[in-house]
Design a protein around this motif. Structure first.
Motif, short mmCIF file in Angstrom:
data_model
loop_
_atom_site.label_atom_id
_atom_site.label_comp_id
_atom_site.label_asym_id
_atom_site.label_seq_id
_atom_site.Cartn_x
_atom_site.Cartn_y
_atom_site.Cartn_z
N PRO A 35 0.81 -1.28 0.09
CA PRO A 35 0.02 -0.03 0.18
C PRO A 35 0.82 1.30 -0.02
O PRO A 35 1.58 1.38 0.93
CB PRO A 35 -0.93 0.02 1.43
N ASP A 36 0.52 2.04 -0.96
CA ASP A 36 1.35 3.52 -0.93
C ASP A 36 1.28 4.37 0.14
O ASP A 36 1.74 5.41 0.12
CB ASP A 36 1.23 3.97 -2.53
N ASP A 37 0.16 3.99 1.06
CA ASP A 37 -0.13 4.98 2.20
C ASP A 37 0.51 4.51 3.29
O ASP A 37 0.19 5.18 4.39
CB ASP A 37 -1.59 5.23 2.10
N GLU A 38 1.35 3.51 3.16
CA GLU A 38 1.81 2.80 4.44
C GLU A 38 2.55 3.83 5.49
O GLU A 38 2.45 3.85 6.66
CB GLU A 38 2.87 1.95 4.04
N TYR A 39 3.23 4.93 4.88
CA TYR A 39 4.22 5.62 5.71
C TYR A 39 3.59 7.04 6.00
O TYR A 39 4.06 8.05 6.48
CB TYR A 39 5.57 5.80 5.26
N ARG A 40 2.44 7.36 5.25
CA ARG A 40 1.78 8.67 5.24
C ARG A 40 1.43 9.08 6.55
O ARG A 40 1.42 10.44 6.83
CB ARG A 40 0.42 8.39 4.53
N ALA A 41 1.45 8.33 7.60
CA ALA A 41 0.87 8.71 8.93
C ALA A 41 2.32 9.60 9.58
O ALA A 41 2.10 10.54 10.53
CB ALA A 41 0.73 7.76 9.94
N TYR A 42 3.33 9.36 8.94
CA TYR A 42 4.67 10.04 9.38
C TYR A 42 5.07 11.41 8.43
O TYR A 42 5.99 11.91 8.88
CB TYR A 42 5.78 9.25 9.32
N LEU A 43 4.16 11.56 7.31
CA LEU A 43 4.40 12.68 6.35
C LEU A 43 4.18 13.98 7.02
O LEU A 43 5.06 14.87 6.93
CB LEU A 43 3.60 12.57 5.28
N PRO A 44 3.23 14.23 7.91
CA PRO A 44 3.06 15.70 8.29
C PRO A 44 4.21 16.27 9.24
O PRO A 44 4.75 17.10 8.89
CB PRO A 44 1.90 15.55 9.22
N PHE A 46 7.30 14.78 9.20
CA PHE A 46 8.52 14.92 8.36
C PHE A 46 8.41 16.04 7.54
O PHE A 46 9.59 16.86 7.18
CB PHE A 46 8.35 13.71 7.20
N TRP A 47 7.35 16.47 6.94
CA TRP A 47 7.10 17.67 6.18
C TRP A 47 7.60 18.87 6.91
O TRP A 47 8.26 19.72 6.71
CB TRP A 47 5.56 17.86 5.72
N GLN A 48 7.12 19.01 8.07
CA GLN A 48 7.44 20.04 9.19
C GLN A 48 8.98 20.18 9.46
O GLN A 48 9.34 21.35 9.26
CB GLN A 48 6.64 20.01 10.45
N LEU A 49 9.39 19.06 9.24
CA LEU A 49 11.10 19.11 9.76
C LEU A 49 11.90 19.59 8.38
O LEU A 49 12.53 20.75 8.51
CB LEU A 49 11.40 17.75 10.19
N VAL A 50 11.52 19.05 7.23
CA VAL A 50 12.06 19.45 6.05
C VAL A 50 11.55 21.03 5.53
O VAL A 50 12.62 21.61 5.54
CB VAL A 50 11.61 18.26 4.82
N ALA A 51 10.43 21.21 5.35
CA ALA A 51 10.06 22.52 5.03
C ALA A 51 10.40 23.46 6.19
O ALA A 51 10.58 24.77 5.87
CB ALA A 51 8.41 22.62 4.88
N GLY A 52 10.43 23.15 7.39
CA GLY A 52 11.03 24.01 8.36
C GLY A 52 12.38 24.57 8.65
O GLY A 52 12.85 24.97 9.41
#
Length: 99
Positions: A35-44, A46-52
Motif C-alpha cells: 500500500p502506497d499510504d503505508e508511511y503517510r502517518a509520518y508525513l506531516p 516529516f514535512w514540518q521538519l524538512v520545510a521548516g
C-alpha cells in the motif's frame, strides 16, 4: 500540511510522500507493491521538519525514532541520512523559481 499551500509546496509534499514509500521504506513494502499510504502517518511531521529547515541530522533522527518506536525495525543511520539529504534536495527543487 495545512489548509493553504502553494502549488510548489503541494508538489513537494507529494514528492516527499513518494520518497518515504519508495526509498525510505524500512519495512520493505515497495518492492512487494504494498500500500502506497503505508508511511503517510509520518508525513506531516516529516514535512514540518524538512520545510521548516531542520538539518539533515534532525530529520534522520526523526526517521530513526519512527523506525524504533512505531515500526519496530531499524535501517542504518547512513540510509536515514541519505533520505534526509534527498528530502531537502527535493524541497529545494520544487521551490526553485521557474524561469
Amino acid at each position: 500540511m495545512g489548509t493553504k499551500s502553494s502549488a510548489a509546496d503541494a508538489g513537494a509534499y507529494e514528492a516527499l510522500d513518494r520518497l518515504l514509500y519508495r526509498e525510505w521504506d524500512p519495512i520493505g513494502i515497495y518492492p512487494l507493491d504494498g500500500p502506497d499510504d503505508e508511511y503517510r502517518a509520518y508525513l506531516p511531521e516529516f514535512w514540518q521538519l524538512v520545510a521548516g529547515g531542520a538539518d539533515e541530522l534532525a530529520i534522520a533522527e526523526y526517521l530513526g525514532s519512527v523506525e524504533r518506536e512505531r515500526l519496530c525495525v531499524e535501517t542504518s543511520f547512513e540510509h536515514r541520512l541519505d533520505i534526509s539529504r534527498k528530502a531537502r534536495a527535493l524541497l529545494a527543487a520544487w521551490r526553485m523559481p521557474v524561469r
